[in-house]
Design an enzyme around this catalytic site. Structure first.
Site, PDB file in Angstrom:
ATOM      1  N   SER A  14       0.768  -1.294  -0.021  1.00 17.61           N
ATOM      2  CA  SER A  14      -0.060  -0.186  -0.092  1.00 17.61           C
ATOM      3  C   SER A  14       0.816   1.319  -0.104  1.00 17.61           C
ATOM      4  CB  SER A  14      -0.958   0.021   1.205  1.00 17.61           C
ATOM      5  OG  SER A  14      -0.230   0.190   2.482  1.00 17.61           O
ATOM      6  N   ASN A  15       2.012   1.118   0.735  1.00 17.21           N
ATOM      7  CA  ASN A  15       2.902   2.448   0.578  1.00 17.21           C
ATOM      8  C   ASN A  15       3.491   2.543  -0.667  1.00 17.21           C
ATOM      9  OD1 ASN A  15       3.476   3.983   3.124  1.00 17.21           O
ATOM     10  ND2 ASN A  15       3.311   1.752   3.924  1.00 17.21           N
ATOM     11  N   MET A  64      10.472  -5.330   4.863  1.00 18.39           N
ATOM     12  CA  MET A  64      10.763  -5.657   6.266  1.00 18.39           C
ATOM     13  C   MET A  64      12.244  -6.768   6.354  1.00 18.39           C
ATOM     14  SD  MET A  64       8.528  -4.388   7.995  1.00 18.39           S
ATOM     15  CE  MET A  64       7.825  -5.426   9.358  1.00 18.39           C
ATOM     16  N   ILE A  66      16.376  -7.225   6.460  1.00 20.86           N
ATOM     17  CA  ILE A  66      17.450  -6.315   7.068  1.00 20.86           C
ATOM     18  C   ILE A  66      18.288  -6.292   5.769  1.00 20.86           C
ATOM     19  CG2 ILE A  66      19.334  -6.428   8.541  1.00 20.86           C
ATOM     20  CD1 ILE A  66      17.487  -7.436  10.671  1.00 20.86           C
ATOM     21  N   ASN A  81      13.620   4.836   3.949  1.00 21.00           N
ATOM     22  CA  ASN A  81      12.919   3.924   4.658  1.00 21.00           C
ATOM     23  C   ASN A  81      11.558   4.351   5.457  1.00 21.00           C
ATOM     24  OD1 ASN A  81      12.013   1.262   5.526  1.00 21.00           O
ATOM     25  ND2 ASN A  81      12.933   1.735   7.521  1.00 21.00           N
ATOM     26  N   HIS A  83       9.022   3.799   8.549  1.00 25.24           N
ATOM     27  CA  HIS A  83       9.005   3.017   9.687  1.00 25.24           C
ATOM     28  C   HIS A  83       7.745   3.383  10.795  1.00 25.24           C
ATOM     29  CE1 HIS A  83      10.247   0.205  12.796  1.00 25.24           C
ATOM     30  NE2 HIS A  83      10.136   1.149  13.710  1.00 25.24           N
ATOM     31  N   SER A 110       7.409   7.438  10.690  1.00 23.31           N
ATOM     32  CA  SER A 110       8.924   8.278  10.352  1.00 23.31           C
ATOM     33  C   SER A 110       9.359   7.971   9.072  1.00 23.31           C
ATOM     34  CB  SER A 110      10.047   7.968  11.549  1.00 23.31           C
ATOM     35  OG  SER A 110       9.518   8.222  12.646  1.00 23.31           O
ATOM     36  N   GLU A 117      22.521   1.181  10.350  1.00 25.97           N
ATOM     37  CA  GLU A 117      21.792   0.740  11.577  1.00 25.97           C
ATOM     38  C   GLU A 117      20.287   0.673  11.470  1.00 25.97           C
ATOM     39  OE1 GLU A 117      20.264   2.846  15.788  1.00 25.97           O
ATOM     40  OE2 GLU A 117      21.761   4.188  14.322  1.00 25.97           O
ATOM     41  N   LEU A 118      19.695  -0.544  11.849  1.00 24.25           N
ATOM     42  CA  LEU A 118      18.064  -0.881  11.593  1.00 24.25           C
ATOM     43  C   LEU A 118      17.271   0.245  12.163  1.00 24.25           C
ATOM     44  CD1 LEU A 118      16.069  -3.038  10.721  1.00 24.25           C
ATOM     45  CD2 LEU A 118      16.036  -3.785  13.476  1.00 24.25           C
ATOM     46  N   ASP A 119      16.585   0.864  11.245  1.00 27.25           N
ATOM     47  CA  ASP A 119      15.732   1.862  11.578  1.00 27.25           C
ATOM     48  C   ASP A 119      16.273   3.115  12.090  1.00 27.25           C
ATOM     49  OD1 ASP A 119      13.424   0.280  10.602  1.00 27.25           O
ATOM     50  OD2 ASP A 119      13.263  -0.512  12.490  1.00 27.25           O
ATOM     51  N   GLU A 148       1.091   7.297   6.821  1.00 24.53           N
ATOM     52  CA  GLU A 148       2.507   6.703   6.291  1.00 24.53           C
ATOM     53  C   GLU A 148       2.275   7.259   4.758  1.00 24.53           C
ATOM     54  OE1 GLU A 148       3.676   2.703   6.833  1.00 24.53           O
ATOM     55  OE2 GLU A 148       2.641   2.843   8.643  1.00 24.53           O
TER      56      GLU A 148
HETATM   57  C1  GRF Z   1       3.808  -0.104   7.019  1.00 24.42           C
HETATM   58  O1  GRF Z   1       3.239   0.035   8.204  1.00 24.42           O
HETATM   59  C2  GRF Z   1       5.445  -0.061   7.178  1.00 24.42           C
HETATM   60  O2  GRF Z   1       5.568   1.188   7.694  1.00 24.42           O
HETATM   61  C3  GRF Z   1       5.625  -1.487   7.999  1.00 24.42           C
HETATM   62  O3  GRF Z   1       4.836  -2.172   7.283  1.00 24.42           O
HETATM   63  C4  GRF Z   1       3.447  -1.726   6.528  1.00 24.42           C
HETATM   64  C5  GRF Z   1       3.622  -2.068   5.212  1.00 24.42           C
HETATM   65  O4  GRF Z   1       2.619  -1.761   4.631  1.00 24.42           O
HETATM   66  N1  GRF Z   1       7.038  -1.464   7.952  1.00 24.42           N
HETATM   67  P1  GRF Z   1       2.430  -1.725   3.013  1.00 24.42           P
HETATM   68  O5  GRF Z   1       3.304  -3.159   2.372  1.00 24.42           O
HETATM   69  O6  GRF Z   1       2.963  -0.507   2.554  1.00 24.42           O
HETATM   70  O7  GRF Z   1       0.896  -1.872   2.750  1.00 24.42           O
END
Ligand code: GRF
Length: 170
Positions: A14-15, A64, A66, A81, A83, A110, A117-119, A148
């Protein structure tokens, strides 16, 4: 000049959709490459495919996995990224549960520069939501996701123009 953007996802996408839909008209960037779920193909081909596409910017969008320091180092200064927490709080997983358990009265998301460094990495924008009484991790996640989708395109718009002034929403 319009920037070429590679988008890496591993969730529902979705992002990625929010970013791709924003990159129209006079938006200063265009999608050059979205890359999804196939882990084996991804791990074998990511660098080759990215270098072929020559992105100016890489957006990790619900991505998701690393990444190795070699990879983040290679794309240093070009990779963003998102988060789902108000960094530096709650790096890693289960961010919404952790914010509720801590008794926080606000949560959010964010966008930051991706580093080894992770996130970690400099925060380039945040959006805040109120944690209501009775809030669940799912209800909070749904509320934050809406922001987001607003925050990431706005940070990308600025970043594509070389502007690193942090975005603050709403
Ligand atoms: C989002 O909340 C993102 O920040 C998190 O996982 C979700 C992924 O959503 N790390 P999508 O795949 O963008 O719908």
């Amino acid at each position: 000049m319009t920037k070429r953007v590679a988008i890496l996802i591993s969730g529902s996408g979705s992002n990625m959709v929010a970013l791709a839909e924003a990159m129209q008209g006079d938006f200063p960037a265009r999608p050059a490459l979205p890359y999804g779920k196939d882990r084996a193909a991804f791990e074998a081909e990511l660098t080759r495919v990215l270098e072929e596409a020559q992105p100016d910017i890489i957006c990790l969008a619900g991505f998701m996995r690393i990444l190795t320091p070699e990879f983040t180092g290679h794309w240093a200064g070009k990779m963003l990224n998102i988060h789902p927490s108000l960094l530096p709080k709650y790096k890693g997983l289960h961010t919404h549960q952790r914010a509720i358990d801590a008794g926080d009265d606000e949560a959010g998301c964010s966008v930051h520069e991706a580093t080894a460094e992770l996130d970690g990495g400099p925060v380039l924008g945040q959006a805040r939501v109120t944690i209501e009484p009775g809030e669940t991790p799912d209800s909070l996640a749904a509320k934050v996701l809406v922001w987001e989708h607003k925050l990431y395109p706005e940070v990308l718009r600025r970043f594509a123009c070389g502007d690193r002034t942090p975005v603050s929403l709403p």
